[in-house]
Design a protein around this motif. Sequence first.
Motif, short mmCIF file in Angstrom:
data_model
loop_
_atom_site.label_atom_id
_atom_site.label_comp_id
_atom_site.label_asym_id
_atom_site.label_seq_id
_atom_site.Cartn_x
_atom_site.Cartn_y
_atom_site.Cartn_z
N GLU A 210 1.06 -1.21 -0.03
CA GLU A 210 -0.18 0.17 0.06
C GLU A 210 0.94 1.30 -0.26
O GLU A 210 0.58 2.28 -0.79
N LEU A 211 1.92 1.26 0.68
CA LEU A 211 2.67 2.54 0.75
C LEU A 211 3.66 2.68 -0.21
O LEU A 211 3.88 3.75 -0.82
N PHE A 212 4.21 1.55 -0.59
CA PHE A 212 5.53 1.64 -1.88
C PHE A 212 5.06 1.15 -3.08
O PHE A 212 5.78 1.29 -3.96
N GLY A 213 3.85 0.30 -3.25
CA GLY A 213 3.56 -0.18 -4.40
C GLY A 213 4.15 -1.57 -4.80
O GLY A 213 5.09 -2.19 -3.96
N ARG A 256 14.09 5.06 5.48
CA ARG A 256 15.20 5.26 4.35
C ARG A 256 14.48 6.32 3.31
O ARG A 256 15.26 6.88 2.60
N VAL A 257 12.98 6.09 3.34
CA VAL A 257 12.47 7.07 2.39
C VAL A 257 12.55 8.45 3.02
O VAL A 257 12.95 9.27 2.27
N GLU A 264 11.06 2.33 -3.25
CA GLU A 264 11.24 1.14 -4.24
C GLU A 264 10.03 0.31 -4.18
O GLU A 264 9.49 -0.02 -3.07
N ARG A 265 9.39 -0.05 -5.32
CA ARG A 265 8.14 -0.80 -5.25
C ARG A 265 8.58 -2.29 -4.79
O ARG A 265 9.71 -2.69 -5.14
N ARG A 270 14.35 -0.77 -8.57
CA ARG A 270 14.58 0.34 -9.30
C ARG A 270 14.03 1.78 -8.10
O ARG A 270 12.88 1.62 -8.08
N PRO A 271 15.03 2.45 -7.64
CA PRO A 271 14.74 3.49 -6.70
C PRO A 271 14.00 4.47 -7.60
O PRO A 271 14.57 5.13 -8.55
N MET A 272 12.77 5.23 -6.84
CA MET A 272 12.03 6.33 -7.65
C MET A 272 12.28 7.60 -6.71
O MET A 272 11.84 7.44 -5.42
N GLU A 273 12.59 8.71 -7.36
CA GLU A 273 12.36 9.66 -6.34
C GLU A 273 10.92 10.11 -6.05
O GLU A 273 10.30 10.25 -6.94
N VAL A 274 10.80 10.68 -4.77
CA VAL A 274 9.34 11.13 -4.49
C VAL A 274 9.70 12.50 -3.49
O VAL A 274 10.63 12.46 -2.70
#
Length: 458
Positions: A210-213, A256-257, A264-265, A270-274
Amino acid sequence: MPDKTVLIVDDEPKMQRVLEIMLKQMGHRPLLAGNGLEALEQIEAHAVDLVVSDLQMPQMNGLQLLEALRGQDSDLPFIMITAYGTVESAVEAMKHGACDYIIRPFDVEQVELSITRALELGRVQRENRFLKSEVSKGWGEFVGQSAAMRQVYEHIGQVARGKTNVLLVGETGTGKELAARAIHQASPRKDALFVPINCAAIPADILESELFGHTKGAFTGAVKDRMGKFELAGGGTIFLDEITEMPMPLQAKLLRVLQEGVVERLGSNRPMEVDVRVIAATNRNPREAIADGKLREDLYYRIQVFTVELPPLRQRLEDIPSLAGHFLDKHSAKLGYPVPDIAPAALACLQRYPWPGNVRELENVMERAVVLSGGEHVDVRHLPLEIAEHAPYAAGGNAAPAPADPAGLALDPAVEALEREFIGRALEQTGGNKTRAARLLEISERTLWYKLKKYGLS
């Protein structure tokens, strides 16, 4: 708007390759399909943000693909690519819900602009769907001008303007989500989404997704890629309610976020910037939660840069008249009743009750009072028994009647007399139906039968 998934649908490998390279240079993730049927399979398996499709293809052409998607009530943004001689078909595609069309041979900058516009449209549509679901919850507004609440308003105004993470502390029902929404609405992020998630209401094995996909195949039942709440809240605010109920391993990932600004889903590396502001809340004492092993100390220091404490209702009793009036107005309008007034004795009951459920409990009591009173006049008899027991017997005609011989200040006879009175009124209102009477009294039918026998009313 980096890192979106764009599905290229074209039966020509060279054209697929051109669009694939272009999308990667734009920072997006391309998926490929050779015709409409393959495209539907890709859409079923992946969380696609945009479809860029050729018009002429074997088996299922671009227009048929668009019609199939709209037939599934999908509002997925769709760009049609067509040759110069088939502009009429492109116009037809627009009528069926395509957001743009591109004529071949095309200019690269034109295609990039069209893709950017379409992805922005998709973002707006996604936010609108989310906001429609949120509007039904009735956000409401803070009510009350007690000293305790004025301090809350001051703190919200101070912290709202920046990017600081916020920790809201308060008992259940004190309005922590309302405070989080107020911070968001007063911040520069107000035009982006406010995304709430209750960490206590979601099973631990689902909360991370739910949080990170997650990606397709990340776990049993993950049949397609799925966006998490942090991605959805990009540019806005995420509200993590009851954060002490989040499993400790997941708290480490959340840390970490907050430290690195990436997610990361589940199932992906693959890290994604938010860019998300985090507001957390708990109904526990954070220090005690740390001692009990329910909250990581390093996470606590990350989220409590600014702490706002929401006072319990028993510490702001002077706000009860305005709160009661606000909820009577709100639920009378919702239920279609006239707005009733409230008797002084009933108001006195409300101000003498300790309110373990805080403002949320008061709202429920006022909604019930609107129904029982029919929107005419709320008095003591329209309140639950545990609240009506606080009636001021010397208050006059609006108070619940005192027993004929109260034996001085003896409590038990007074309570028994009040129970008899309320049970009698409930049975009168329901025509003797004991099931409905028990429901009005908010007790079990078995308890009602016991009291009827005890008081000789059966």
